[in-house]
Motif scaffolding. Structure first.
Motif, PDB file in Angstrom:
ATOM      1  N   VAL A 162      -2.465 -12.159   6.212  1.00  0.00           N
ATOM      2  CA  VAL A 162      -2.446 -11.072   5.230  1.00  0.00           C
ATOM      3  C   VAL A 162      -1.785  -9.857   5.869  1.00  0.00           C
ATOM      4  N   GLY A 163      -0.777  -9.328   5.201  1.00  0.00           N
ATOM      5  CA  GLY A 163      -0.080  -8.152   5.692  1.00  0.00           C
ATOM      6  C   GLY A 163      -0.255  -6.978   4.751  1.00  0.00           C
ATOM      7  N   ILE A 164      -0.083  -5.776   5.288  1.00  0.00           N
ATOM      8  CA  ILE A 164      -0.164  -4.540   4.501  1.00  0.00           C
ATOM      9  C   ILE A 164       1.120  -3.767   4.710  1.00  0.00           C
ATOM     10  N   GLY A 165       1.759  -3.362   3.608  1.00  0.00           N
ATOM     11  CA  GLY A 165       2.955  -2.539   3.670  1.00  0.00           C
ATOM     12  C   GLY A 165       2.614  -1.089   3.383  1.00  0.00           C
ATOM     13  N   TYR A 166       2.812  -0.230   4.371  1.00  0.00           N
ATOM     14  CA  TYR A 166       2.584   1.208   4.206  1.00  0.00           C
ATOM     15  C   TYR A 166       3.931   1.844   3.884  1.00  0.00           C
ATOM     16  N   LEU A 167       4.084   2.368   2.682  1.00  0.00           N
ATOM     17  CA  LEU A 167       5.374   2.862   2.211  1.00  0.00           C
ATOM     18  C   LEU A 167       5.275   4.330   1.824  1.00  0.00           C
ATOM     19  N   ALA A 181       0.858  -1.181   0.000  1.00  0.00           N
ATOM     20  CA  ALA A 181       0.000   0.000   0.000  1.00  0.00           C
ATOM     21  C   ALA A 181       0.899   1.237   0.000  1.00  0.00           C
ATOM     22  N   SER A 182       0.522   2.279   0.736  1.00  0.00           N
ATOM     23  CA  SER A 182       1.249   3.542   0.627  1.00  0.00           C
ATOM     24  C   SER A 182       0.810   4.481   1.732  1.00  0.00           C
ATOM     25  N   LEU A 183       1.615   5.505   1.959  1.00  0.00           N
ATOM     26  CA  LEU A 183       1.172   6.623   2.792  1.00  0.00           C
ATOM     27  C   LEU A 183      -0.128   7.191   2.261  1.00  0.00           C
ATOM     28  N   ALA A 184      -0.352   7.073   0.949  1.00  0.00           N
ATOM     29  CA  ALA A 184      -1.579   7.587   0.332  1.00  0.00           C
ATOM     30  C   ALA A 184      -2.822   6.892   0.863  1.00  0.00           C
ATOM     31  N   ALA A 185      -2.672   5.690   1.427  1.00  0.00           N
ATOM     32  CA  ALA A 185      -3.815   5.011   2.034  1.00  0.00           C
ATOM     33  C   ALA A 185      -4.181   5.629   3.370  1.00  0.00           C
ATOM     34  N   LEU A 186      -3.211   6.268   4.015  1.00  0.00           N
ATOM     35  CA  LEU A 186      -3.440   6.877   5.331  1.00  0.00           C
ATOM     36  C   LEU A 186      -3.943   8.310   5.219  1.00  0.00           C
ATOM     37  N   GLY A 187      -3.591   8.971   4.135  1.00  0.00           N
ATOM     38  CA  GLY A 187      -4.033  10.353   3.957  1.00  0.00           C
ATOM     39  C   GLY A 187      -3.910  10.776   2.510  1.00  0.00           C
ATOM     40  N   ALA A 188      -5.037  11.038   1.869  1.00  0.00           N
ATOM     41  CA  ALA A 188      -5.047  11.392   0.448  1.00  0.00           C
ATOM     42  C   ALA A 188      -4.487  12.795   0.249  1.00  0.00           C
ATOM     43  N   THR A 189      -3.894  13.017  -0.925  1.00  0.00           N
ATOM     44  CA  THR A 189      -3.354  14.323  -1.284  1.00  0.00           C
ATOM     45  C   THR A 189      -4.012  14.808  -2.572  1.00  0.00           C
ATOM     46  N   PRO A 190      -4.014  16.113  -2.822  1.00  0.00           N
ATOM     47  CA  PRO A 190      -4.515  16.595  -4.106  1.00  0.00           C
ATOM     48  C   PRO A 190      -3.574  16.180  -5.231  1.00  0.00           C
TER      49      PRO A 190
END
Length: 317
Positions: free
Chosen positions: A188-193, A149-158
């Motif tokens: 099942v794991g999630i990678g926040y990058l 996944a991504s930092l984008a999953a934690l907080g969306a940006t414009p």
């Protein structure tokens, strides 16, 4: 006693020995780095992606037993065929890393609808197709699925609406999948990058709109990690079957306050975007990086041909 210690050390050095690991998006960037890191831990590698020659180079560089399949992760039939071929070659799969992804930037109103949809298809639908294709193997081996996944999953940006929507989607998908599969022995794991030094991010920095977006993020959030460092951390998570992994580690601190992130982002956008829009040309980028161009080529000439067959894609290690 010394003999036992020696055996234990050897096992720790190659904890994935005799296990088959699938990595999607393996032709370059984080996927290629993951192939090297997982191969060093003893895994047999099934490397999936769109660029046949690049995949073969990654397989050779991994110094592991590896085979490559040129396949579009959004193609249900082709992915199901690939899963059967991987099983035939290596036996049941123990680990799947859903890494394939593309990105684009620009104002939503100016984005080509096809490009916007393609980002969601590859990142979200492609992850679901990947999980579905290899699920019989994971159930058989009580295996592990890692969703990138991504930092984008934690907080969306414009300016990155498709990418943010897709990464929020894969986070929810992985959480739902975890709840379904945990009673059946599959983790099942999630990678926040965060930002990683890949072709995609370097290409993003060539576009003023995305370069400025990253430049105005808080200092920790704008830093770029090497693909090798991120891959090593994800490979360690695979070995430990972790449910969450954060790279860099400070991303974990965003989780408790993520409900506040949209408000902060909106205030920033209200204050900064009008001025940036006057100073810069907010043109949609199209798919970013060499991987994005490979995806566009796939669309222009038709879907990839058959996967690498026989021993041509096999590298002994």
């Amino acid at each position: 006693m010394s003999g036992r210690r020696h055996v234990r050390t050897q096992s720790q050095g190659r904890p994935l020995q005799d296990r088959t690991v699938v990595v999607t998006g393996a032709a370059r960037g984080l996927g290629a780095a993951l192939a090297r890191s997982l191969g060093e831990r003893g895994a047999r590698l099934a490397l999936l992606g769109l660029e046949r020659r690049r995949l073969e180079e990654v397989a050779a560089a991994s110094r592991a037993e590896a085979a490559t399949w040129e396949v579009d992760v959004t193609d249900d039939v082709a992915m199901a065929d690939t899963a059967r071929e991987v099983r035939s070659r290596f036996g049941p799969v123990s680990v799947v890393v859903g890494n394939a992804g593309v990105a684009q930037g620009g104002m939503f109103a100016d984005t080509d609808p096809y490009v916007w949809r393609r980002v969601v298809e590859v990142n979200l639908v492609g992850s679901a197709v990947t999980a579905r294709s290899f699920l019989p193997d994971l159930l058989h081996t009580h295996g592990y699925y890692l969703q990138v996944a991504s930092l984008a999953a934690l907080g969306a940006t414009p300016l990155m609406s498709a990418y943010c929507a897709s990464k929020a989607g894969v986070e929810s998908f992985a959480q739902s999948l975890r709840a379904e599969l945990s009673p059946r022995g599959v983790m099942v794991g999630i990678g926040y990058l965060n930002w990683i030094d890949t072709d995609m991010v370097r290409d993003a920095d060539r576009h003023a709109v995305l370069r400025e977006l990253r430049a105005h993020m808080p200092p920790p959030a704008r830093r770029v990690s090497t693909a090798a460092r991120v891959a090593d951390r994800l490979a360690a998570a695979v070995v430990r079957r972790e449910t969450t992994v954060y790279v860099p580690a400070w991303l974990r601190a965003v989780q408790p306050v993520r409900a506040c992130v949209p408000l902060v982002v909106t205030r920033y956008a209200r204050a900064r975007l009008p001025r940036l829009e006057r100073e810069l040309r907010f043109e949609a980028t199209g798919l970013l990086g060499a991987g994005g161009r490979a995806d566009e080529l796939r669309d222009s000439v038709g879907k990839p041909g058959p996967a690498v067959r026989g021993d041509a894609g096999l590298r002994g290690g």
